[in-house]
Design a protein around this motif. Structure first.
Motif, PDB file in Angstrom:
ATOM      1  N   THR A  42      -0.834  -1.100  -1.440  1.00  0.00           N
ATOM      2  CA  THR A  42      -0.071  -0.466  -0.306  1.00  0.00           C
ATOM      3  C   THR A  42       0.708   0.686  -1.245  1.00  0.00           C
ATOM      4  OG1 THR A  42       1.790  -1.998  -0.665  1.00  0.00           O
ATOM      5  CG2 THR A  42       0.353  -2.541   0.804  1.00  0.00           C
ATOM      6  N   LYS A  43       1.551   1.376  -0.513  1.00  0.00           N
ATOM      7  CA  LYS A  43       2.193   2.555  -0.867  1.00  0.00           C
ATOM      8  C   LYS A  43       3.201   2.279  -1.717  1.00  0.00           C
ATOM      9  CE  LYS A  43       4.935   6.701   0.763  1.00  0.00           C
ATOM     10  NZ  LYS A  43       5.680   6.797  -0.525  1.00  0.00           N
ATOM     11  N   GLU A  44       4.085   1.080  -1.130  1.00  0.00           N
ATOM     12  CA  GLU A  44       5.012   0.560  -1.950  1.00  0.00           C
ATOM     13  C   GLU A  44       4.746  -0.060  -3.352  1.00  0.00           C
ATOM     14  OE1 GLU A  44       4.333  -0.139   1.416  1.00  0.00           O
ATOM     15  OE2 GLU A  44       5.935   1.061   2.263  1.00  0.00           O
ATOM     16  N   GLN A  45       3.580  -0.731  -3.456  1.00  0.00           N
ATOM     17  CA  GLN A  45       2.921  -1.218  -4.758  1.00  0.00           C
ATOM     18  C   GLN A  45       2.733  -0.123  -5.616  1.00  0.00           C
ATOM     19  OE1 GLN A  45      -0.175  -3.570  -2.847  1.00  0.00           O
ATOM     20  NE2 GLN A  45       0.853  -5.587  -3.225  1.00  0.00           N
ATOM     21  N   ALA A  46       1.863   0.917  -5.046  1.00  0.00           N
ATOM     22  CA  ALA A  46       1.494   2.249  -6.029  1.00  0.00           C
ATOM     23  C   ALA A  46       2.825   2.875  -6.501  1.00  0.00           C
ATOM     24  CB  ALA A  46       0.751   2.909  -5.360  1.00  0.00           C
TER      25      ALA A  46
END
Length: 116
Positions: free
Chosen positions: A49-53
């Motif tokens: 996900t964007k948050e993880q990246a």
């Protein structure tokens, strides 16, 4: 132990969790050859996900430049070399520029209420 990037559980002796390790591997594999949009496509294909990246790319570990700074300098240097110019952008240079822009300082900037 907690992950040094996202601060979630990483394991008993590990400093990096599986998801953050996957993001790091993708960034290292891509190097300066893949642009920001290309790497986003790779993240999506891997289920990140964007948050993880963003947690991994924007983590400042021990005052060092972030992975995003390193990627940006690699991309800039590759572009400069392909245009026949020497690529001399270091991750520290990118970090200094990012911090200057974030603080609102530097040449060519103005504060709210001022005319450009």
């Amino acid at each position: 132990m907690r992950c040094i990037y996202c601060h979630k559980r990483a394991g008993l002796l590990r400093r990096v969790c599986d998801t953050c390790a996957k993001v790091i591997a993708i960034v290292e594999r891509a190097g300066g050859e893949v642009g920001m949009l290309g790497i986003v496509d790779i993240f999506v294909a891997e289920g990140i996900t964007k948050e993880q990246a963003d947690a991994v790319l924007d983590a400042e570990i021990d005052g060092q430049p972030t992975l995003r700074d390193k990627m940006t300098s690699n991309i800039a240097n590759t572009l400069m070399r392909n245009l026949g110019m020497p690529g001399r952008q270091s991750p520290d240079d990118v970090r200094k520029i990012r911090e200057t822009v974030r603080s609102g300082g530097g040449a060519g900037t103005y504060s709210a209420g001022q005319k450009p």
